[in-house]
Scaffold this motif. Structure first.
Motif, PDB file in Angstrom:
ATOM      1  N   PHE A  93       0.831  -1.203   0.000  1.00 29.43           N
ATOM      2  CA  PHE A  93       0.000   0.000   0.000  1.00 29.43           C
ATOM      3  C   PHE A  93       0.867   1.255   0.000  1.00 29.43           C
ATOM      4  O   PHE A  93       0.541   2.251  -0.654  1.00 29.43           O
ATOM      5  N   PRO A  95      -0.438   2.138  -3.997  1.00 28.50           N
ATOM      6  CA  PRO A  95      -1.814   2.069  -3.470  1.00 28.50           C
ATOM      7  C   PRO A  95      -2.834   1.590  -4.500  1.00 28.50           C
ATOM      8  O   PRO A  95      -3.782   0.885  -4.151  1.00 28.50           O
ATOM      9  N   ARG A 108      -5.760   8.693  -7.531  1.00 33.85           N
ATOM     10  CA  ARG A 108      -4.339   8.356  -7.586  1.00 33.85           C
ATOM     11  C   ARG A 108      -3.683   8.884  -8.863  1.00 33.85           C
ATOM     12  O   ARG A 108      -2.538   9.352  -8.834  1.00 33.85           O
TER      13      ARG A 108
END
Length: 468
Positions: free
Chosen positions: A204, A208, A381
């Motif tokens: 992570f 992620p 992201r």
């Protein structure tokens, strides 16, 4: 073309017996994955109980990822393979003999544990027998055999009534026969299997999007293959027709792997994941609201949802590998598989609860919600972090990212990999200070940013050694 054919035969010759065993194994396993939920429906199990059967299989699979290597270390590859195949075969026969929710849950957990151990043995064997030149051919053959035989096995329920004991007998026969070519092979078995440390938290930190993609892919895939046949029956399919619906989803997943993966070699892989899960959400919503469509249309939609949904795991794995240094590939692959298993354990329970509340469409409503949530996370992201530098990216390899087994890796596992442990034979090695200290200090900030897994891994190792 002739040279290519000869090269392929030479590449597969050392592992032919093992691949035959895999094919037989997945014929029986594919039949069982569709037969068990449909037979449970016939026996009067409620939707939550059927979902629990799917979850306990994946819970057993996760347990196998963590503990089956210890069994293999103790017994050796061939004996462990024979023992686990025998247990899976016995469980296949036990289902019609002992009909009860608790008993079937135990059987499914045991099957998940043993299948996981079998895959560890098979893949470590394939990795060792393949060379750098033949690895792609060997692993691609393995993945193709897996998809094809599972699909064929699922269609096996069309050959006779669900209540017929012979279906479970056929499962047992195929599973038992899988041990024969492996037990009789003259090839030497691999060296002792190393036990990989599972540290999903590190994944992570590093990637992620890969972390979320692996988990949500498990939630969706576990739900579809645990309850897809039940959805089909609830919307009017017969048991035989339900097998075609689930097989269409599996076939769609096989067809979708390469085009999505190949496109991701040229653009940000996260954008491809975003497109895949966005399309999955759309198709899943159509399936949620259009259960009254003609059955051929629903089967095509099943193929479409498999085409867009199943590659998400492979794309997530490829994205994680882009951020991973070669020496950390094994740990990254293991963490992704563990997250996928945990998601697959949770998914069927959530989907079964949704089906109990809103009807059969609840299965695809859950898949639509899960894929939309992943799409939102991936979009964030993409906006907050650049994709990996081109020097870090590698081409998509189906054999190293397929969600059909354990820790498949693009390269051979180095024997001196510091992240591998063999606890029954040696203590954990003491941390060795890296050479060239100036390259790992604060002056190397650019390298640390480019290769985050190295920095995170070293920090985690220091924390582990401090805790003892």
């Amino acid at each position: 073309m002739a040279t290519r054919s000869v090269s392929t035969r030479q590449a597969l010759a050392p592992v032919t017996a093992l691949l035959i065993g895999v094919g037989l194994l997945y014929l029986g396993f594919g039949l069982q994955t569709t037969l068990v939920p449909l037979r449970a429906d016939v026996e009067g199990f409620n939707r939550f109980s059927i979902g629990l059967l799917g979850s306990t299989y994946y819970a057993g699979f996760v347990a196998g990822c963590m503990f089956a290597p210890f069994v293999i270390l103790r017994a050796g590859h061939i004996r462990a393979f024979a023992a686990m195949v025998s247990l899976v075969s016995a469980a296949a026969l036990a289902f019609p003999l002992v009909i009860g929710e608790i008993e079937w849950i135990v059987f499914r957990f045991a099957i998940g544990f043993c299948i996981s151990g079998i895959l560890v043995i098979v893949e470590s064997w394939l990795n060792e027998k393949a060379t750098n030149e033949t690895r792609g051919i060997v692993m691609s053959a393995y993945v193709i055999i897996t998809y094809v035989t599972i699909t064929i096995g699922q269609l096996g329920i069309t050959t006779m009534p669900l209540t017929n004991f012979a279906l479970f007998s056929f499962c047992s026969i195929m599973l038992s026969l899988a041990a024969v070519p492996v037990a009789l092979t003259r090839a030497s078995q691999p060296v002792a299997i190393p036990v990989v440390r599972f540290r999903p938290r590190l994944l992570f930190t590093v990637a992620p999007a890969a972390f979320a993609g692996a988990f949500i892919s498990g939630v969706m895939t576990g739900s579809l293959f645990s309850l897809g046949a039940i959805y089909a029956v609830d919307v009017g399919f017969t048991a035989n027709e339900a097998a075609f619906f689930v097989s269409a989803a599996m076939l769609g997943g096989a067809l979708g792997q390469y085009p999505f993966g190949r496109v991701s070699d040229f653009v940000d892989r996260r954008l491809v994941i975003l497109i895949a899960v966005g399309a999955t959400a759309v198709v899943a919503l159509v399936l949620t609201m259009s259960a009254s469509l003609p059955q051929p249309v629903l089967i095509v939609l099943g193929l479409a949802v498999g085409f867009t949904m199943l590659p998400v795991y492979s794309l997530s794995a490829a994205h994680a590998f882009d951020w991973t240094d070669p020496e950390n590939m094994v740990e990254t692959s293991a963490a992704i598989m563990l997250l996928y298993g945990i998601g697959s354990t949770a998914g069927p329970l959530i989907s079964a609860a949704m089906m109990a509340v809103v009807g059969p469409g609840g299965l695809f409503l859950m898949i639509a919600v899960a894929s939309a949530a992943l799409a939102a996370f991936i979009a964030v992201r993409v906006m907050t972090r650049q994709r990996p530098d081109e020097t870090m990216r590698s081409d998509f390899d189906i054999f190293s990212t397929a969600p059909v087994g354990g820790a498949l890796t693009p390269e051979p596992i180095p024997e001196d990999d510091p992240l591998l442990e063999t606890p029954y034979f040696a203590p954990n090695p003491e941390p060795v200070p890296p050479s060239g200290g100036e390259e790992h200090g604060t002056a190397a900030g650019a390298d640390a940013a480019t290769h985050p897994l190295n920095t995170a891994s070293e920090t985690a190792d220091m924390e582990d050694s401090t805790r003892g």
